[in-house]
Structures are given as structure tokens and as C-alpha cells.
Design an enzyme around this catalytic site. Structure first.
Site, PDB file in Angstrom:
ATOM      1  N   SER A 119      20.652 -30.132   4.840  1.00 45.82           N
ATOM      2  CA  SER A 119      20.433 -29.050   3.851  1.00 45.82           C
ATOM      3  C   SER A 119      21.265 -28.419   3.358  1.00 45.82           C
ATOM      4  CB  SER A 119      19.260 -28.351   4.384  1.00 45.82           C
ATOM      5  OG  SER A 119      19.561 -26.837   3.086  1.00 45.82           O
ATOM      6  N   TYR A 150      16.118 -22.238   9.779  1.00 47.10           N
ATOM      7  CA  TYR A 150      16.357 -23.147   9.268  1.00 47.10           C
ATOM      8  C   TYR A 150      16.949 -24.261   9.541  1.00 47.10           C
ATOM      9  CZ  TYR A 150      14.860 -26.889   5.308  1.00 47.10           C
ATOM     10  OH  TYR A 150      14.976 -28.487   4.557  1.00 47.10           O
ATOM     11  N   LYS A 154      19.397 -27.464  10.889  1.00 46.37           N
ATOM     12  CA  LYS A 154      19.564 -28.275   9.921  1.00 46.37           C
ATOM     13  C   LYS A 154      21.179 -29.061  10.213  1.00 46.37           C
ATOM     14  CE  LYS A 154      16.686 -29.454   7.602  1.00 46.37           C
ATOM     15  NZ  LYS A 154      15.971 -31.273   7.599  1.00 46.37           N
ATOM     16  N   LYS A 201       3.453 -21.051 -12.034  1.00 43.27           N
ATOM     17  CA  LYS A 201       2.896 -18.694 -13.040  1.00 43.27           C
ATOM     18  C   LYS A 201       2.553 -18.944 -14.681  1.00 43.27           C
ATOM     19  CE  LYS A 201       5.422 -16.827  -8.459  1.00 43.27           C
ATOM     20  NZ  LYS A 201       6.087 -15.618  -9.129  1.00 43.27           N
TER      21      LYS A 201
HETATM   22  P1  NAD Z   1       7.832 -32.386   2.861  1.00 45.34           P
HETATM   23  O1  NAD Z   1       7.766 -30.655   3.653  1.00 45.34           O
HETATM   24  O2  NAD Z   1       7.604 -32.464   1.719  1.00 45.34           O
HETATM   25  O3  NAD Z   1       8.503 -33.271   3.388  1.00 45.34           O
HETATM   26  C1  NAD Z   1       8.330 -33.444   4.762  1.00 45.34           C
HETATM   27  C2  NAD Z   1       6.851 -33.940   4.982  1.00 45.34           C
HETATM   28  O4  NAD Z   1       7.536 -33.446   6.876  1.00 45.34           O
HETATM   29  C3  NAD Z   1       5.647 -33.709   5.501  1.00 45.34           C
HETATM   30  O5  NAD Z   1       5.094 -34.385   4.348  1.00 45.34           O
HETATM   31  C4  NAD Z   1       5.230 -33.322   7.025  1.00 45.34           C
HETATM   32  O6  NAD Z   1       4.016 -33.581   6.838  1.00 45.34           O
HETATM   33  C5  NAD Z   1       6.353 -34.043   7.348  1.00 45.34           C
HETATM   34  N1  NAD Z   1       5.985 -33.463   8.404  1.00 45.34           N
HETATM   35  C6  NAD Z   1       6.415 -32.193   9.530  1.00 45.34           C
HETATM   36  N2  NAD Z   1       5.941 -32.230  10.830  1.00 45.34           N
HETATM   37  C7  NAD Z   1       5.579 -33.496  11.344  1.00 45.34           C
HETATM   38  C8  NAD Z   1       5.759 -34.195  12.651  1.00 45.34           C
HETATM   39  N3  NAD Z   1       5.580 -33.256  13.696  1.00 45.34           N
HETATM   40  N4  NAD Z   1       5.310 -34.793  12.697  1.00 45.34           N
HETATM   41  C9  NAD Z   1       5.664 -36.322  11.303  1.00 45.34           C
HETATM   42  N5  NAD Z   1       5.671 -35.520   9.936  1.00 45.34           N
HETATM   43  C10 NAD Z   1       5.749 -34.764   9.917  1.00 45.34           C
HETATM   44  O7  NAD Z   1      10.156 -31.833   2.376  1.00 45.34           O
HETATM   45  P2  NAD Z   1      10.677 -32.063   1.210  1.00 45.34           P
HETATM   46  O8  NAD Z   1      11.016 -31.258   0.028  1.00 45.34           O
HETATM   47  O9  NAD Z   1      10.390 -33.786   0.173  1.00 45.34           O
HETATM   48  O10 NAD Z   1      11.609 -32.083   2.409  1.00 45.34           O
HETATM   49  C11 NAD Z   1      11.921 -33.480   2.922  1.00 45.34           C
HETATM   50  C12 NAD Z   1      13.487 -33.929   3.787  1.00 45.34           C
HETATM   51  O11 NAD Z   1      14.800 -33.061   2.592  1.00 45.34           O
HETATM   52  C13 NAD Z   1      13.114 -32.294   4.349  1.00 45.34           C
HETATM   53  O12 NAD Z   1      14.099 -32.655   6.314  1.00 45.34           O
HETATM   54  C14 NAD Z   1      14.052 -31.378   4.347  1.00 45.34           C
HETATM   55  O13 NAD Z   1      13.718 -29.990   5.175  1.00 45.34           O
HETATM   56  C15 NAD Z   1      15.182 -31.741   3.613  1.00 45.34           C
HETATM   57  N6  NAD Z   1      15.531 -30.797   2.133  1.00 45.34           N
HETATM   58  C16 NAD Z   1      14.249 -30.842   0.989  1.00 45.34           C
HETATM   59  C17 NAD Z   1      14.541 -29.572   0.294  1.00 45.34           C
HETATM   60  C18 NAD Z   1      13.861 -29.301  -0.809  1.00 45.34           C
HETATM   61  O14 NAD Z   1      14.287 -28.858  -1.834  1.00 45.34           O
HETATM   62  N7  NAD Z   1      13.247 -30.382  -1.316  1.00 45.34           N
HETATM   63  C19 NAD Z   1      16.286 -29.066   0.382  1.00 45.34           C
HETATM   64  C20 NAD Z   1      17.208 -29.347   1.704  1.00 45.34           C
HETATM   65  C21 NAD Z   1      16.735 -30.720   2.151  1.00 45.34           C
END
Ligand code: NAD
Length: 331
Positions: A119, A150, A154, A201
Site C-alpha cells: 500500500s 496498517y 504492510k 453521501k
Molecule cells: P477488502 O477488504 O475488500 O478485501 C480483503 C479481503 O480479505 C476481504 O474479503 C476479507 O474478508 C479477506 N480477509 C480478511 N481476513 C481474512 C482471513 N483471516 N482469511 C481469509 N480472508 C480474509 O480489501 P481490498 O480493497 O480488496 O484490498 C485488497 C488488498 O489490497 C489488501 O491487501 C489491501 O490491504 C490492499 N490495498 C488496497 C487498497 C485500496 O484502496 N482498496 C489500497 C492499498 C492496498
């Protein structure tokens, strides 16, 4: 068609569910894994879907067995700024466990390659203190001083995967996402991010005939936002590239949160008075992505502007708000 077998960990979530659809459209065999089924997509979009808690090492071994060529590792306990500034220990514990166990499982099951989704939150606080920031490039990561727990997890997990590469030859790719948004993502409940919250919103205001909208902070904090369609294309290209170092994936079209509100309001065709909530969390003051390396490594650039992406996302969130019943929302 391709005979490659792919695991998407976190396939029940936002980016993971889009990745499953993208990979199926390219003809891959895909196994989705998550602790929950996708909220907004059918679970049978993947060839198989395993419900597993990936904090557990045995479950990670099960998730990655059977001659797997690629793992996209999206699973994480995460959310927007409201969530990650209020939940610290659970975020660090859960995500460290998931990533350490997934790296070890990928090694033991001899998986071809694993992509870890890091991230922009890993970047040092001191480079993000004014709204008009210099875009962050990959080499800005050290000396490390992320703004929140967080981000510390990461960057620690980036190092876990790098160490597995050096010591065990695990083939690793690392994306550093900068604010991904789009349809079929969380838009309510505390884990949603700024674009989804603003779309919700504005939709509520439009449906109720309100003339005001609340905005966290003074709204002058800046970010860049990348639509999920561009994110999955870039992520796939990174997976298939030879680039082994972390790579920014995002957009370099920086806006303030006030400007984001104005774009979404203009898509709806209404004007709203902003009520700024100074005590709400707003994260770093400014952040933008330097995508020079991404463009050269991937031979590709973003296809959608922020407004293009919001024109896709806003109608989906408005239809969700309508079908949930607008009276069920506080804000
Ligand atoms: P999200 O929360 O929609 O998806 C993450 C998924 O991981 C969820 O479905 C959740 O149920 C699953 N999860 C959590 N704990 C778990 C466990 N113990 N076992 C199995 N599954 C588990 O998030 P996202 O936005 O799709 O992000 C995906 C990845 O990208 C993440 O690693 C996030 O940190 C990273 N990321 C996302 C963004 C963003 O803007 N969305 C930005 C930076 C990094």
C-alpha cells in the site's frame, strides 16, 4: 485458453472479486479463497471457492495446494482511514499472520509465483505533510516512517516476501496500491474509503433532497484515486512482468477531497454545501503517486480518468443505497 491454475486470496473482497472476473475472462482456472463469500458478486465466478481463515497456517497450505502457478494475495483485515486509525492491534496481528503463513505455504507447496498487495500507506509521513506534495516514488519508502500501524504491517510484510525470495527463491511480485475505488466495493459500515463514502453521501442527499454534505477534515487534504479496472489490469501485468521490486499502482491525477465531492455532485447534477468535520480522521495531508516506473515496467498507463471511474461507480452506489432503503443510512 491457458492451463495455468491461479489462487486469488481475498476473493471475497473488493479488488479480489474483480481480479477473479478478470482472470476468468482470460481463460485461467481460478480458485477463490476468503473468510467470507463475495458480497456483491456470485461466488461461482471462480472455478472453486474455499472458505478459509488464512491466519491459520494449515488453511494457507490447503488454499495453495494442487500445482498452483500464481497466487494473488489480497487477503487482509483493512478498511478506509476511519477503520485503520481506530483498529490497530487486530489489523497488525491478522495481516502479519496471513502474510507470514501465505509466504510459507507458497514455499512449501512450490507455487510458481506470488503477488503481495502492499500500500501507499508504507510511505514516510514527512513526505506527505502538505496538500501540494511531490508524488511518491518507490525509492521514497526508506527510511521508513509510515503514518499508521496498517502501513507498518504492510512494509514489514514486503520484507517478509523479499526475505523468502532471497533465502528460498520464492518468486515474488509486490504492488503498492494508491487508493483503489470502483463498483462492488464497500460503501457503508465503517470500512469504506473516501470515494465510496462521498458517492454514498451524494446519493443519499439526492434521494432525500438534502442540500448539505459532511466532509471529514477541512477537505483540502489531497489524494489520487485509481479505478479498479485499471488496478486489475496493472496488477496482472505486474504479475507477468520480470519486475521483482515493489511497484506503485494507482493514479497520478491528484485532487482534494473537496474537489472529489464536487466531481461526484456534478455527476449527480446537484450542488451541495460542505459541512467540514474537523475532528474526523483524515490521514496524511497530501499524497500522490509517481507512476514513472509503473509505466516503463508495464508498458502501459491508466485508461480511465478519475471522472470516468466515478461515472461508473456512482450509479452503482446510488442503486445500492436505493435498494438498501435510503432511510436505513445515518449519513
Ligand atoms: P477488502 O477488504 O475488500 O478485501 C480483503 C479481503 O480479505 C476481504 O474479503 C476479507 O474478508 C479477506 N480477509 C480478511 N481476513 C481474512 C482471513 N483471516 N482469511 C481469509 N480472508 C480474509 O480489501 P481490498 O480493497 O480488496 O484490498 C485488497 C488488498 O489490497 C489488501 O491487501 C489491501 O490491504 C490492499 N490495498 C488496497 C487498497 C485500496 O484502496 N482498496 C489500497 C492499498 C492496498
Amino acid at each position: 485458453m491457458t492451463s495455468q491454475r491461479i489462487v486469488v486470496a481475498g476473493a471475497g473482497g473488493f479488488i479480489g472479486s474483480h481480479m477473479v472476473r478478470f482472470l476468468k475472462s482470460k481463460g485461467y482456472w481460478v480458485r477463490g479463497v476468503d473468510i467470507k463469500y463475495p458480497e456483491f458478486s456470485p461466488r461461482d465466478e471462480a472455478d472453486e471457492f474455499m472458505l478459509l481463515d488464512l491466519r491459520d497456517e494449515k488453511n494457507c497450505l490447503k488454499a495453495t495446494e494442487g500445482s498452483i502457478d500464481r497466487i494473488y494475495q489480497f487477503a487482509a483485515n483493512m478498511g478506509g482511514i476511519g477503520f485503520i486509525t481506530s483498529v490497530k492491534a487486530d489489523v497488525m496481528r491478522d495481516n502479519v499472520l496471513i502474510n507470514v503463513n501465505m509466504a510459507e505455504a507458497a514455499r512449501r507447496n512450490d507455487v510458481g509465483r506470488i503477488l503481495y498487495t502492499s500500500s501507499a500507506c508504507i510511505y514516510p509521513t514527512e513526505k506527505q505533510v502538505t496538500p501540494q506534495v511531490v508524488p511518491l516514488k518507490e525509492s521514497d519508502a526508506y527510511p521508513a516512517d509510515p503514518d499508521n500501524e496498517y502501513g507498518w504491517e504492510k512494509i514489514f510484510s514486503e520484507r517478509v516476501y523479499a526475505a523468502y525470495n532471497v533465502d528460498y527463491g520464492l518468486d515474488v511480485r509486490v504492488s503498492r496500491y494508491h487508493n483503489i475505488f470502483g463498483e462492488k466495493g464497500t460503501y457503508y459500515g465503517g470500512r469504506e474509503k473516501a470515494p465510496a463514502a462521498i458517492c454514498r453521501k451524494v446519493a443519499i442527499a439526492a434521494l432525500r433532497g438534502d442540500k448539505k454534505i459532511t466532509v471529514w477534515g477541512d477537505g483540502e487534504q489531497t489524494r489520487s484515486f485509481c479505478h479498479v479496472a485499471d488496478c486489475v489490469e496493472a496488477t496482472y501485468r505486474l504479475m507477468e512482468s520480470n519486475h521483482k521490486e515493489p511497484l506503485n499502482i494507482g493514479s497520478d491525477e491528484m485532487v482534494s477531497i473537496n474537489q472529489l465531492v464536487d466531481i461526484v455532485s456534478s455527476i449527480e447534477g446537484i450542488k451541495l454545501t460542505k459541512i467540514h468535520q474537523k475532528n474526523q480522521p483524515q490521514g496524511v495531508r497530501g499524497r500522490n503517486a509517481d507512476l514513472t516506473l509503473m509505466k516503463s515496467v508495464l508498458g502501459w498507463k491508466n485508461q480511465l480518468t478519475l471522472e470516468d471511474g466515478l461515472r461508473r461507480t456512482y450509479p452503482w452506489i446510488k442503486s445500492q443505497v436505493k435498494s438498501d432503503g435510503v432511510t436505513s443510512f445515518k449519513d
